[in-house]
Design an enzyme around this catalytic site. Structure first.
Site, PDB file in Angstrom:
ATOM      1  N   THR A   1      42.440  43.810  44.230  1.00  0.00           N
ATOM      2  CA  THR A   1      42.585  44.445  42.909  1.00  0.00           C
ATOM      3  C   THR A   1      43.911  45.205  42.821  1.00  0.00           C
ATOM      4  O   THR A   1      44.575  45.194  41.777  1.00  0.00           O
ATOM      5  CB  THR A   1      41.408  45.428  42.670  1.00  0.00           C
ATOM      6  OG1 THR A   1      40.203  44.703  42.838  1.00  0.00           O
ATOM      7  CG2 THR A   1      41.449  46.045  41.303  1.00  0.00           C
TER       8      THR A   1
ATOM      9  N   HIS B   1      46.620  42.879  41.981  1.00  0.00           N
ATOM     10  CA  HIS B   1      46.655  42.546  40.548  1.00  0.00           C
ATOM     11  C   HIS B   1      47.358  43.663  39.767  1.00  0.00           C
ATOM     12  O   HIS B   1      48.151  43.414  38.859  1.00  0.00           O
ATOM     13  CB  HIS B   1      45.235  42.400  39.980  1.00  0.00           C
ATOM     14  CG  HIS B   1      44.501  41.202  40.497  1.00  0.00           C
ATOM     15  ND1 HIS B   1      44.843  39.918  40.153  1.00  0.00           N
ATOM     16  CD2 HIS B   1      43.437  41.092  41.321  1.00  0.00           C
ATOM     17  CE1 HIS B   1      44.014  39.069  40.750  1.00  0.00           C
ATOM     18  NE2 HIS B   1      43.152  39.759  41.470  1.00  0.00           N
TER      19      HIS B   1
ATOM     20  N   HIS C   1      41.252  52.537  45.771  1.00  0.00           N
ATOM     21  CA  HIS C   1      39.818  52.877  45.699  1.00  0.00           C
ATOM     22  C   HIS C   1      39.088  52.694  47.024  1.00  0.00           C
ATOM     23  O   HIS C   1      37.894  52.896  47.088  1.00  0.00           O
ATOM     24  CB  HIS C   1      39.134  52.062  44.583  1.00  0.00           C
ATOM     25  CG  HIS C   1      39.269  50.590  44.762  1.00  0.00           C
ATOM     26  ND1 HIS C   1      40.370  49.893  44.313  1.00  0.00           N
ATOM     27  CD2 HIS C   1      38.490  49.694  45.379  1.00  0.00           C
ATOM     28  CE1 HIS C   1      40.239  48.618  44.638  1.00  0.00           C
ATOM     29  NE2 HIS C   1      39.110  48.469  45.290  1.00  0.00           N
ATOM     30  N   GLU C   2      39.817  52.326  48.079  1.00  0.00           N
ATOM     31  CA  GLU C   2      39.188  52.228  49.404  1.00  0.00           C
ATOM     32  C   GLU C   2      39.843  53.302  50.265  1.00  0.00           C
ATOM     33  O   GLU C   2      41.039  53.217  50.541  1.00  0.00           O
ATOM     34  CB  GLU C   2      39.454  50.852  50.029  1.00  0.00           C
ATOM     35  CG  GLU C   2      38.943  49.690  49.204  1.00  0.00           C
ATOM     36  CD  GLU C   2      39.262  48.328  49.833  1.00  0.00           C
ATOM     37  OE1 GLU C   2      39.847  48.289  50.945  1.00  0.00           O
ATOM     38  OE2 GLU C   2      38.926  47.317  49.212  1.00  0.00           O
TER      39      GLU C   2
ATOM     40  N   CYS D   1      27.465  56.344  34.711  1.00  0.00           N
ATOM     41  CA  CYS D   1      27.333  57.364  33.660  1.00  0.00           C
ATOM     42  C   CYS D   1      26.106  58.247  33.856  1.00  0.00           C
ATOM     43  O   CYS D   1      26.081  59.388  33.415  1.00  0.00           O
ATOM     44  CB  CYS D   1      27.311  56.704  32.278  1.00  0.00           C
ATOM     45  SG  CYS D   1      25.721  55.959  31.839  1.00  0.00           S
TER      46      CYS D   1
ATOM     47  N   CYS E   1      22.666  55.590  30.985  1.00  0.00           N
ATOM     48  CA  CYS E   1      22.324  54.313  30.351  1.00  0.00           C
ATOM     49  C   CYS E   1      21.033  53.747  30.941  1.00  0.00           C
ATOM     50  O   CYS E   1      20.508  54.263  31.937  1.00  0.00           O
ATOM     51  CB  CYS E   1      23.481  53.316  30.489  1.00  0.00           C
ATOM     52  SG  CYS E   1      23.721  52.659  32.152  1.00  0.00           S
TER      53      CYS E   1
ATOM     54  N   ARG F   1      42.737  32.780  58.694  1.00  0.00           N
ATOM     55  CA  ARG F   1      41.466  33.368  58.262  1.00  0.00           C
ATOM     56  C   ARG F   1      40.273  32.627  58.859  1.00  0.00           C
ATOM     57  O   ARG F   1      39.234  33.235  59.135  1.00  0.00           O
ATOM     58  CB  ARG F   1      41.404  33.408  56.732  1.00  0.00           C
ATOM     59  CG  ARG F   1      42.446  34.393  56.195  1.00  0.00           C
ATOM     60  CD  ARG F   1      42.477  34.519  54.717  1.00  0.00           C
ATOM     61  NE  ARG F   1      43.294  35.693  54.379  1.00  0.00           N
ATOM     62  CZ  ARG F   1      43.271  36.314  53.214  1.00  0.00           C
ATOM     63  NH1 ARG F   1      42.469  35.892  52.261  1.00  0.00           N
ATOM     64  NH2 ARG F   1      44.031  37.365  52.996  1.00  0.00           N
TER      65      ARG F   1
HETATM   66  P1  NAD Z   1      40.569  37.285  48.946  1.00  0.00           P
HETATM   67  O1  NAD Z   1      41.344  36.795  47.794  1.00  0.00           O
HETATM   68  O2  NAD Z   1      41.254  37.934  50.101  1.00  0.00           O
HETATM   69  O3  NAD Z   1      39.686  36.088  49.540  1.00  0.00           O
HETATM   70  C1  NAD Z   1      39.440  34.901  48.883  1.00  0.00           C
HETATM   71  C2  NAD Z   1      39.546  33.783  49.925  1.00  0.00           C
HETATM   72  O4  NAD Z   1      39.137  32.559  49.339  1.00  0.00           O
HETATM   73  C3  NAD Z   1      40.976  33.582  50.437  1.00  0.00           C
HETATM   74  O5  NAD Z   1      41.007  33.712  51.848  1.00  0.00           O
HETATM   75  C4  NAD Z   1      41.311  32.173  49.969  1.00  0.00           C
HETATM   76  O6  NAD Z   1      42.173  31.491  50.881  1.00  0.00           O
HETATM   77  C5  NAD Z   1      39.926  31.540  49.914  1.00  0.00           C
HETATM   78  N1  NAD Z   1      39.862  30.300  49.120  1.00  0.00           N
HETATM   79  C6  NAD Z   1      40.704  29.853  48.173  1.00  0.00           C
HETATM   80  N2  NAD Z   1      40.316  28.632  47.730  1.00  0.00           N
HETATM   81  C7  NAD Z   1      39.187  28.320  48.410  1.00  0.00           C
HETATM   82  C8  NAD Z   1      38.324  27.194  48.413  1.00  0.00           C
HETATM   83  N3  NAD Z   1      38.516  26.156  47.586  1.00  0.00           N
HETATM   84  N4  NAD Z   1      37.267  27.199  49.244  1.00  0.00           N
HETATM   85  C9  NAD Z   1      37.048  28.237  50.077  1.00  0.00           C
HETATM   86  N5  NAD Z   1      37.845  29.333  50.111  1.00  0.00           N
HETATM   87  C10 NAD Z   1      38.892  29.372  49.296  1.00  0.00           C
HETATM   88  O7  NAD Z   1      39.480  38.248  48.357  1.00  0.00           O
HETATM   89  P2  NAD Z   1      38.463  39.368  48.943  1.00  0.00           P
HETATM   90  O8  NAD Z   1      39.107  40.696  48.865  1.00  0.00           O
HETATM   91  O9  NAD Z   1      37.854  38.941  50.241  1.00  0.00           O
HETATM   92  O10 NAD Z   1      37.395  39.281  47.777  1.00  0.00           O
HETATM   93  C11 NAD Z   1      36.637  38.101  47.599  1.00  0.00           C
HETATM   94  C12 NAD Z   1      36.345  37.841  46.147  1.00  0.00           C
HETATM   95  O11 NAD Z   1      35.440  38.832  45.669  1.00  0.00           O
HETATM   96  C13 NAD Z   1      37.541  37.902  45.189  1.00  0.00           C
HETATM   97  O12 NAD Z   1      37.363  36.916  44.188  1.00  0.00           O
HETATM   98  C14 NAD Z   1      37.436  39.283  44.570  1.00  0.00           C
HETATM   99  O13 NAD Z   1      38.029  39.344  43.298  1.00  0.00           O
HETATM  100  C15 NAD Z   1      35.952  39.426  44.490  1.00  0.00           C
HETATM  101  N6  NAD Z   1      35.396  40.789  44.466  1.00  0.00           N
HETATM  102  C16 NAD Z   1      34.257  40.955  43.765  1.00  0.00           C
HETATM  103  C17 NAD Z   1      33.636  42.187  43.734  1.00  0.00           C
HETATM  104  C18 NAD Z   1      32.376  42.335  42.976  1.00  0.00           C
HETATM  105  O14 NAD Z   1      31.881  43.466  42.872  1.00  0.00           O
HETATM  106  N7  NAD Z   1      31.803  41.265  42.465  1.00  0.00           N
HETATM  107  C19 NAD Z   1      34.193  43.273  44.418  1.00  0.00           C
HETATM  108  C20 NAD Z   1      35.357  43.065  45.155  1.00  0.00           C
HETATM  109  C21 NAD Z   1      35.962  41.807  45.171  1.00  0.00           C
HETATM  110 ZN    ZN Z   2      25.160  54.105  33.316  1.00  0.00          ZN
END
Ligand code: NAD
Ligand code: ZN
Length: 353
Positions: free
Chosen positions: A49, A52, A72-73, A102, A105, A209
């Site tokens: 994040t 981004h 945030h970490e 909040c 809610c 990885r």
């Molecule tokens: P990251 O981007 O480091 O990891 C994503 C991994 O997916 C990368 O290592 C990438 O090489 C791999 N990848 C790409 N294409 C692929 C494919 N076709 N098949 C398999 N793997 C593939 O992200 P992260 O920090 O480990 O976070 C993981 C995901 O979770 C991200 O999409 C992030 O946005 C999301 N996220 C969600 C929440 C939530 O609350 N839902 C919170 C934090 C992060």
């Molecule tokens: Zn709430």
């Protein structure tokens, strides 16, 4: 109550304007209210994040309101507490749940604060932890057990994402496919292993990885560009497919492939966030399969935090292989580049002076 004199100003990594980049600035130390805690930040880690926000992509442009302090970490030491704060003291070594729910809610009032309708995320919607000090509502503080390695303190947020995803359904004795081995996918492998998963298939295009996935306990390492991948998983699961899909990439092809690998009646828990709508063959991926699908958002407050603590403290889950780099906060540029090149997994930024 305070321990040491708190300076008037501090160093902070700011998102100063609505444009790419971040900058170190000297800014006022935040004032705390009666129910807040001021934490002297020790370590902050970098999340996708933050990348981004750094690059100022479409998502960041829509969500982020500069000037503000991202991050945030984190973990650090409590430097001051407000007059009404109970249970948190100056000197405590802490992390925090940065999703500030909040409290009013429907979801907050029915035990689902992790999907609060009005959540504010510190480090995204308000000032965060890429600074010497951060202000946190006392109710969001998580006191770190001294038995937890200090290095893991800033990782409770992403580790908690993994814990939440893995434990959203049965895992012991299950075959598991993890699509995406970024830090959260890697943590998921460690959690699934510690909780008794039978066989873990780690699917990840980046070779470094995949090596990390092995270190964290994956049994089978697979590259999604391998044309035989799906046949291999089917062969290894007696033609059934996996019991559990943990989707940790957000990539459309990984999501579709993950569902093809899921057995009839299996469980899919999706954490990865696609950057745009994804096309999926619902009939075959989900409906005819009788799949159970969970969307996973954040961490349960605070069930996930207790589980995360117990897994590290009592089950010896080791997060250290995921920590690939350590840099001082002012080398954030380098950190962002290491992360986007796929060279790094978790980068710890040292903040304490
Ligand atoms: P990251 O981007 O480091 O990891 C994503 C991994 O997916 C990368 O290592 C990438 O090489 C791999 N990848 C790409 N294409 C692929 C494919 N076709 N098949 C398999 N793997 C593939 O992200 P992260 O920090 O480990 O976070 C993981 C995901 O979770 C991200 O999409 C992030 O946005 C999301 N996220 C969600 C929440 C939530 O609350 N839902 C919170 C934090 C992060
Ligand atoms: Zn709430």
């Amino acid at each position: 109550m305070t321990l040491q004199p708190i300076p008037k100003t501090m160093r902070a990594l700011m998102k100063p304007t609505a444009a790419p980049g971040m900058e170190m600035r000297e800014v006022p130390v935040p004032h705390i209210g009666a129910t807040d805690v001021l934490v002297a930040v020790d370590t902050a880690s970098v999340c996708g994040t933050d990348l981004h926000i750094f690059h100022w992509d479409e998502w960041a442009q829509a969500r982020i309101k500069p000037p503000y302090i991202p991050g945030h970490e984190f973990c650090g030491t409590v430097a001051a507490v407000g007059n009404l704060v109970q249970g948190v003291s100056v000197g405590d070594f802490v992390s925090a749940e940065m999703h500030v729910a909040c409290g009013h809610c429907l979801q907050c009032r029915s035990g689902q604060a992790h999907v609060c309708q009005f959540v504010k995320i510190l480090g995204v919607d308000a000032d965060g932890a890429f600074a010497n000090y951060v202000r946190i509502p006392a109710s969001n503080i998580w006191k770190l057990d001294p038995a937890i390695p200090r290095d893991f303190g800033s990782l409770f947020d992403p580790f908690g994402n993994a814990v939440h995803t893995v434990l959203s359904g049965p895992i012991a004795g299950q075959t598991v496919a993890v699509t995406g081995c970024g830090p959260i996918g890697l943590f998921s492998i460690a959690v699934a292993r510690a909780c008794g998963a039978a066989r873990i298939f780690a699917i990840e295009p980046n070779a470094t990885r995949r090596d990390l996935a092995k270190q964290l306990g994956a049994d089978v390492l697979l590259n999604p560009s391998n044309a035989n991948l799906e046949q291999q998983v089917m062969d290894a699961t007696h033609g059934n497919g996996v019991d559990v899909l943990l989707e940790m990439s957000g990539h459309p092809s990984a999501i579709r492939q993950g569902f093809r690998l899921l057995r009839m009646g299996g469980r899919a828990s999706l954490l990865g966030i696609p950057s745009r709508p994804v096309e999926l063959d619902l009939a075959n991926a989900l409906i005819f399969k009788g799949a159970t699908v969970h969307g996973i958002n954040g961490r349960k407050m605070y069930e996930t935090w207790y589980q995360a603590e117990a897994l590290i403290r009592d089950r010896g889950v080791d997060l250290s292989p995921v920590i690939t780099h350590r840099l001082p906060l002012d080398r954030f540029d380098e950190a962002m580049h290491l992360l986007e090149n796929g060279e790094a997994s978790k980068i710890l930024l040292t903040v304490r002076q």
